[in-house]
Design a protein around this motif. Structure first.
Motif, PDB file in Angstrom:
ATOM      1  N   GLY A   1       0.820  -1.210   0.000  1.00  0.00           N
ATOM      2  CA  GLY A   1       0.000   0.000   0.000  1.00  0.00           C
ATOM      3  C   GLY A   1       0.849   1.252   0.000  1.00  0.00           C
ATOM      4  O   GLY A   1       0.651   2.155  -0.820  1.00  0.00           O
ATOM      5  N   THR A   2       1.821   1.317   0.887  1.00  0.00           N
ATOM      6  CA  THR A   2       2.628   2.538   0.955  1.00  0.00           C
ATOM      7  C   THR A   2       3.519   2.663  -0.277  1.00  0.00           C
ATOM      8  O   THR A   2       3.822   3.772  -0.712  1.00  0.00           O
ATOM      9  N   PHE A   3       3.916   1.525  -0.829  1.00  0.00           N
ATOM     10  CA  PHE A   3       4.694   1.582  -2.066  1.00  0.00           C
ATOM     11  C   PHE A   3       3.821   2.159  -3.180  1.00  0.00           C
ATOM     12  O   PHE A   3       4.289   2.947  -4.006  1.00  0.00           O
ATOM     13  N   GLY A   4       2.537   1.767  -3.178  1.00  0.00           N
ATOM     14  CA  GLY A   4       1.608   2.363  -4.125  1.00  0.00           C
ATOM     15  C   GLY A   4       1.528   3.872  -3.946  1.00  0.00           C
ATOM     16  O   GLY A   4       1.535   4.625  -4.910  1.00  0.00           O
ATOM     17  N   LEU A   5       1.509   4.313  -2.697  1.00  0.00           N
ATOM     18  CA  LEU A   5       1.483   5.755  -2.425  1.00  0.00           C
ATOM     19  C   LEU A   5       2.726   6.426  -2.997  1.00  0.00           C
ATOM     20  O   LEU A   5       2.651   7.501  -3.586  1.00  0.00           O
ATOM     21  N   ASP A   6       3.876   5.784  -2.802  1.00  0.00           N
ATOM     22  CA  ASP A   6       5.112   6.366  -3.311  1.00  0.00           C
ATOM     23  C   ASP A   6       5.044   6.564  -4.816  1.00  0.00           C
ATOM     24  O   ASP A   6       5.580   7.526  -5.354  1.00  0.00           O
ATOM     25  N   LEU A   7       4.398   5.620  -5.477  1.00  0.00           N
ATOM     26  CA  LEU A   7       4.306   5.718  -6.927  1.00  0.00           C
ATOM     27  C   LEU A   7       3.084   6.522  -7.366  1.00  0.00           C
ATOM     28  O   LEU A   7       2.839   6.651  -8.552  1.00  0.00           O
ATOM     29  N   GLY A   8       2.307   7.012  -6.418  1.00  0.00           N
ATOM     30  CA  GLY A   8       1.172   7.855  -6.768  1.00  0.00           C
ATOM     31  C   GLY A   8      -0.135   7.115  -6.916  1.00  0.00           C
ATOM     32  O   GLY A   8      -1.089   7.673  -7.431  1.00  0.00           O
ATOM     33  N   ASN A   9      -0.187   5.862  -6.503  1.00  0.00           N
ATOM     34  CA  ASN A   9      -1.430   5.115  -6.621  1.00  0.00           C
ATOM     35  C   ASN A   9      -2.081   5.007  -5.250  1.00  0.00           C
ATOM     36  O   ASN A   9      -1.742   4.141  -4.444  1.00  0.00           O
ATOM     37  N   PHE A  10      -3.013   5.885  -5.004  1.00  0.00           N
ATOM     38  CA  PHE A  10      -3.605   5.963  -3.666  1.00  0.00           C
ATOM     39  C   PHE A  10      -4.586   4.834  -3.425  1.00  0.00           C
ATOM     40  O   PHE A  10      -4.765   4.380  -2.301  1.00  0.00           O
ATOM     41  N   THR A  11      -5.242   4.400  -4.495  1.00  0.00           N
ATOM     42  CA  THR A  11      -6.292   3.396  -4.329  1.00  0.00           C
ATOM     43  C   THR A  11      -5.739   2.084  -3.800  1.00  0.00           C
ATOM     44  O   THR A  11      -6.330   1.442  -2.933  1.00  0.00           O
ATOM     45  N   LEU A  12      -4.562   1.703  -4.300  1.00  0.00           N
ATOM     46  CA  LEU A  12      -3.937   0.468  -3.833  1.00  0.00           C
ATOM     47  C   LEU A  12      -3.744   0.513  -2.321  1.00  0.00           C
ATOM     48  O   LEU A  12      -3.948  -0.481  -1.622  1.00  0.00           O
ATOM     49  N   PHE A  13      -3.337   1.667  -1.836  1.00  0.00           N
ATOM     50  CA  PHE A  13      -3.121   1.849  -0.397  1.00  0.00           C
ATOM     51  C   PHE A  13      -4.383   1.515   0.385  1.00  0.00           C
ATOM     52  O   PHE A  13      -4.360   0.748   1.345  1.00  0.00           O
ATOM     53  N   MET A  14      -5.499   2.076  -0.064  1.00  0.00           N
ATOM     54  CA  MET A  14      -6.738   1.838   0.675  1.00  0.00           C
ATOM     55  C   MET A  14      -7.167   0.379   0.580  1.00  0.00           C
ATOM     56  O   MET A  14      -7.653  -0.196   1.551  1.00  0.00           O
ATOM     57  N   TRP A  15      -6.975  -0.206  -0.566  1.00  0.00           N
ATOM     58  CA  TRP A  15      -7.383  -1.607  -0.719  1.00  0.00           C
ATOM     59  C   TRP A  15      -6.549  -2.503   0.182  1.00  0.00           C
ATOM     60  O   TRP A  15      -7.075  -3.433   0.807  1.00  0.00           O
ATOM     61  N   CYS A  16      -5.241  -2.253   0.227  1.00  0.00           N
ATOM     62  CA  CYS A  16      -4.388  -3.090   1.069  1.00  0.00           C
ATOM     63  C   CYS A  16      -4.756  -2.916   2.538  1.00  0.00           C
ATOM     64  O   CYS A  16      -4.769  -3.876   3.298  1.00  0.00           O
ATOM     65  N   PHE A  17      -5.074  -1.697   2.919  1.00  0.00           N
ATOM     66  CA  PHE A  17      -5.441  -1.475   4.315  1.00  0.00           C
ATOM     67  C   PHE A  17      -6.735  -2.186   4.671  1.00  0.00           C
ATOM     68  O   PHE A  17      -6.920  -2.595   5.811  1.00  0.00           O
ATOM     69  N   ARG A  18      -7.614  -2.305   3.686  1.00  0.00           N
ATOM     70  CA  ARG A  18      -8.881  -2.995   3.949  1.00  0.00           C
ATOM     71  C   ARG A  18      -8.614  -4.423   4.418  1.00  0.00           C
ATOM     72  O   ARG A  18      -9.158  -4.856   5.438  1.00  0.00           O
TER      73      ARG A  18
END
Lengths: 380, 350, 168
Positions: free
Chosen positions: A130-147
């Protein structure tokens, strides 16, 4: 003192080297340093030329505190090392003490440790993804992983009453047996989780922007990985098939069947892909554990006041971030004489200055993300 | 809106009363400007709320649910008020005049483009005969404001963001303009109303007369460039929060930040409105009122932009340049060449 | 290579420098004199093939007036671990740095310098790593004094009052 002045002077000399290069402080407050890490970057336009990491913003004398606590009392402190994989820290510390004191633990506790440890690995890798997604600018992945991580936290809350700092393991086993029906809940979670992995793939792995961003970036050569003693997905991403669960088995990992994914190129993509596949392998391990778990007690009869025999031990486990080692020197008292944590991220991070130069700022963020650091553990 | 004759009569009336000629003209201008600003504010606030709701639902969340009752509809208003009331902080080492002017320049540039957007027949402030050219010229000014912000902040991250922004805007203006040339060749006019009216009929009797039908490639190039022009993901590298901590506006807070934010959404609306006008037939459509059709089409494009933002990762600077110069620009030229050839061959005047 | 073989090889090569050598839990534990630590480490790395420095930690043996640097060395190709201990006098804790052999030693040695005050010769960049650069003293030394540090009140506690986990 002289070394400090010398260093400052070096930095000043470097600063005036060229008019076109500029020094940029990345951190200590920066969204992509995953905590309070300060990187001094020398930038030539967008390209990183040099990187000097500064640590210690989170140093809390973990080892000094450890020398002044009884063996059991250290367990809650280990939670706060790598707060994304607290269960694994508990386990690593308890295992070191058990090896030192030659305590063997009940079979049920061994199985529960593996199940909980692998769930923790999934949770930790989910945060990473998720945070790696954030680093690359993909916020949605972050939320999905946190789910999905929330669900694992719910499972852990059911067994330990805590969501992050569990302090659940004890020297000699576990604090408590799991509640009734918990194992069925784990099974249900796995059934839900496995299809989610391909959902993440649609957002990340299959996306051309994602691929182009991290392929061929931040290459860590195998010889550098060994020289810098990188471990965990960092090492396996560099093409070295080395996993302590298989190569130096602890607990009952030798009873489980699982693959060790490796990446051939040592780039960010390989480290990403290794972690992504490790989640699948962890699911496999948990499934095997659920099938084989025996009934029985979960805590060996241990003395009220634990004293370790004189001696020392370097005990290591494969935490989600790599080799988590505990070096304990015992002098026969109820407190360790010396207690050192070999934090995997501390060691992995030391390879960062080797990986960064020559890549762009945007890559620097991706490379740092691929190291998967937890600053609480780095600074101890 | 109002015919030229009526305006002349209005001015003449004031002159008859002995009031200087400048007063009625200023009053009209002020009125128009306030209408535009009002529209921009309402539209931007709606867009922000809408984007938050869409992104929330993409991410298995609800988004704002409290302020105002129904699905948090008043959330943007509350946020705007909060930003208005915040302390205005100007860094000590900032270049004060530049720092203060930058958000105004950015906002003024996006405000000025609204002058030629044809919301419906007659619903256009000034139907210039060089409408498209005017929009392209004016919207390029945004980058000046961004560079001012990056320079004036006296912050390395802001400077990096501004540099990236300059490179990006300069690169993407070129394929954007060339992709628009194809449709303009077919229409033969730069006037916005002419472009819309050209798309009134049908192609081959079944397809709507929209230019996207004959110029799909130009539309794709234009839309990609438009996303890049408005600094939206996957092309948001000037503000890339995980790399540059939000880039050129890192030092801005309160009202000035709000203006940047407003300008970003105003710009999004403008580029989508141009896409609607040039490619999607503008206000043309059955049953509903023309301005409803125009807004529907524009908001559909805005939805696509939001959708892209919340599902894609960010490209890197060199990849961005690569896409602009080595992919989009040649494609745009190919499209322009083919269109020109067809116009030459098919047109009876040829 | 078994731990006994490792010990034998090291002993045959560096007879003079070995203070003690034993096999414990299948690990070769060697205590050496500090003045040739670099050569022994190089021998272990290059000729025995144990090329992975797991951990480097300092220990303060204040009763013996000595400091110790413990190298935990292993290999990614063969099983077995070597625990190498180098002892230096407390008033002059200086060792050769092993950074030329292992990059990872860089930060480990900085940490040992930071917390124990052990100095490593030939280290490329020996400065504090975890503590602020203006920190005075070396906190992990047993004689470290700090007015903010409050020792745990062990004396006041009754025997057996250490919290103990309960089974369900």
């Amino acid at each position: 003192m002289t070394t400090i002045n010398l260093h400052l002077q070096q930095v000043k000399e470097r600063t005036t080297e060229s008019m076109e290069e500029m020094w940029v402080n990345m951190g200590p407050q920066h969204p992509s340093t995953h905590g309070v890490l300060r990187l001094l970057l020398k930038l030539d336009g967008e390209v990183v030329r040099e990187c000097i990491p500064y640590l210690g913003y989170m140093h809390r004398c973990h080892e000094k505190i450890g020398e002044n606590r009884a063996y059991v009392q250290i367990i809650p402190y280990t939670d706060r090392l790598d707060y994304l994989a607290s269960m694994y820290n508990n386990w690593a510390y308890c295992l070191a003490c058990e090896r030192l004191m030659e305590i063997s633990i009940p079979a049920r506790a061994e199985y529960l440790r593996v199940i909980i440890g692998e769930l923790q690995r999934i949770a930790s890798h989910l945060i990473w993804l998720g945070t790696f997604g954030l680093d690359l600018g993909n916020f949605t992945l972050f939320m999905w992983c946190f789910r999905e991580r929330e669900m694992i936290l719910d499972l852990f809350e059911a067994v330990s009453g805590q969501r992050i700092n569990y302090s659940f393991m004890r020297i000699g086993g576990l604090a408590l047996d799991v509640p009734e029906g918990w194992l069925a809940d784990v099974k249900a979670f796995l059934a839900w989780f496995t299809p989610r992995l391909s959902e993440y793939d649609r957002l990340s792995t299959d996306n051309i922007i994602w691929q182009k961003r991290i392929q061929g970036v931040g290459i860590l050569k195998p010889e550098d990985a060994i020289s810098y003693a990188c471990s965990g997905p960092m090492l396996r991403g560099s093409g070295i098939r080395w996993d302590l669960r298989r190569d130096d088995p602890y607990g009952i990992y030798d009873r489980f069947e699982f693959d060790i994914p490796v990446g051939p190129n040592g780039d960010v993509w390989d480290r990403f892909w290794v972690r992504r596949q490790e989640m699948e392998q962890s699911v496999k391990i948990v499934e095997q554990g659920l099938k084989a778990i025996p009934p029985g007690p979960v805590l060996a009869p241990v003395a009220k006041k634990l004293r370790a025999p004189v001696g020392d031990i370097y005990s290591r486990v494969e935490s989600p971030r790599g080799e988590l080692g505990h070096y304990i020197v015992a002098d026969g008292s109820e407190r360790p004489y010396r207690y050192k944590v070999r934090a995997p991220t501390f060691v992995n991070l030391s390879a960062l200055p080797v990986m960064l130069p020559g890549y762009m700022v945007a890559d620097a963020v991706a490379i740092l993300g691929s190291v998967d650091i937890v600053l609480c553990e780095v600074d101890r | 809106m109002v015919s030229a004759g009526a305006l002349e009569q209005f001015y003449a009336l004031f002159e008859a009363w002995g009031i200087p000629w400048i007063v009625p003209r200023l009053a009209i201008m002020l009125g128009v400007v306030s209408i535009i600003i009002g529209f921009i504010s309402v539209s931007a606030m709606f867009l922000i709320w809408w984007e938050r709701k869409i992104s929330a639902h993409i991410q298995a969340r609800f988004g704002p649910m409290r302020v105002g009752g129904w699905h948090g509809w008043a959330q943007s208003i509350a946020d705007g008020l909060k930003l208005l009331l915040k302390e205005d902080i100007i860094p000590t080492r900032a270049d004060r005049p530049v720092f203060i002017l930058a958000p105004i320049v950015v906002f003024a540039a996006s405000l000025a483009t609204y002058v030629v957007i044809p919301f419906g027949p007659g619903l256009i402030v000034q139907d210039l005969n060089i409408g498209i050219l005017y929009i392209i010229a004016i919207s390029s000014l945004t980058v000046v404001g961004i560079i001012m912000a990056g320079w004036g902040s006296n912050n390395k991250y802001a400077a990096l963001g501004a540099l990236r922004s300059a490179a990006q805007a300069v690169s993407y203006e070129v394929p954007l303009v060339i992709s628009l040339l194809g449709p303009l060749l077919l229409v033969g006019s730069l006037r916005m109303t002419d472009i819309v009216e050209y798309q009134g009929g049908t192609w081959l009797g079944i397809l709507p007369g929209w230019l996207i039908v004959v110029q799909p490639l130009a539309f794709l190039i234009y839309f990609t460039c438009a996303v890049a022009e408005t600094n939206r993901l996957p092309f948001d590298i000037p503000e890339a929060e995980s790399e540059l901590v939000s880039g050129f506006h890192v030092e801005y807070s309160g009202m000035r930040f709000a203006i940047f934010f407003l300008a970003e959404y105003a710009n999004m609306f403008v580029v989508c409105a141009i896409a609607t006008t040039v490619f999607l037939g503008g206000w043309q459509g059955p049953l509903l009122a023309p301005w409803v059709w125009f807004l529907l089409k524009t908001y559909f494009l805005l939805f696509v932009m939001i959708w892209l933002r919340w599902t894609l990762a960010r490209v890197r600077v060199d990849q961005l340049m690569h896409v602009a110069w080595k992919v989009l620009l040649p494609l745009a030229f190919v499209n322009l060449g083919i269109t020109g050839l067809l116009v030459l061959v098919l047109s009876p005047m040829g | 290579m078994t731990a006994e073989e490792i010990l034998q090889q090291i002993q045959s090569r560096f007879r003079e420098e070995i203070r003690t050598a034993e096999v414990r839990r299948g690990e070769a534990c060697v205590t050496i004199k500090a003045d040739r630590n670099f050569e022994i480490c190089r021998f272990i790395k290059e000729e025995l093939g144990y090329d992975y420095l797991n951990c480097l930690s300092g220990v303060d043996w204040t009763a013996d007036k000595e400091m110790e640097v413990v190298y935990a060395i292993s290999s990614l190709k063969q099983p077995g671990k070597i625990i190498l201990r180098a002892r230096v006098p407390q008033d002059e804790p200086v060792l050769r740095s092993v950074v030329p052999l292992w990059g990872t030693a860089n930060w480990h040695e900085r940490e040992a310098f930071d917390l124990f005050g052990i100095r490593f010769e030939n280290h490329p960049d020996l400065r504090r790593i975890l503590l602020p650069e203006d920190w005075i003293g070396y906190p992990l030394r047993k004689d470290y004094q700090d007015e903010r540090f409050v020792a745990y009140p062990w004396e006041d506690r009754k025997p057996g009052s250490v919290p103990r986990p309960t089974t369900a």
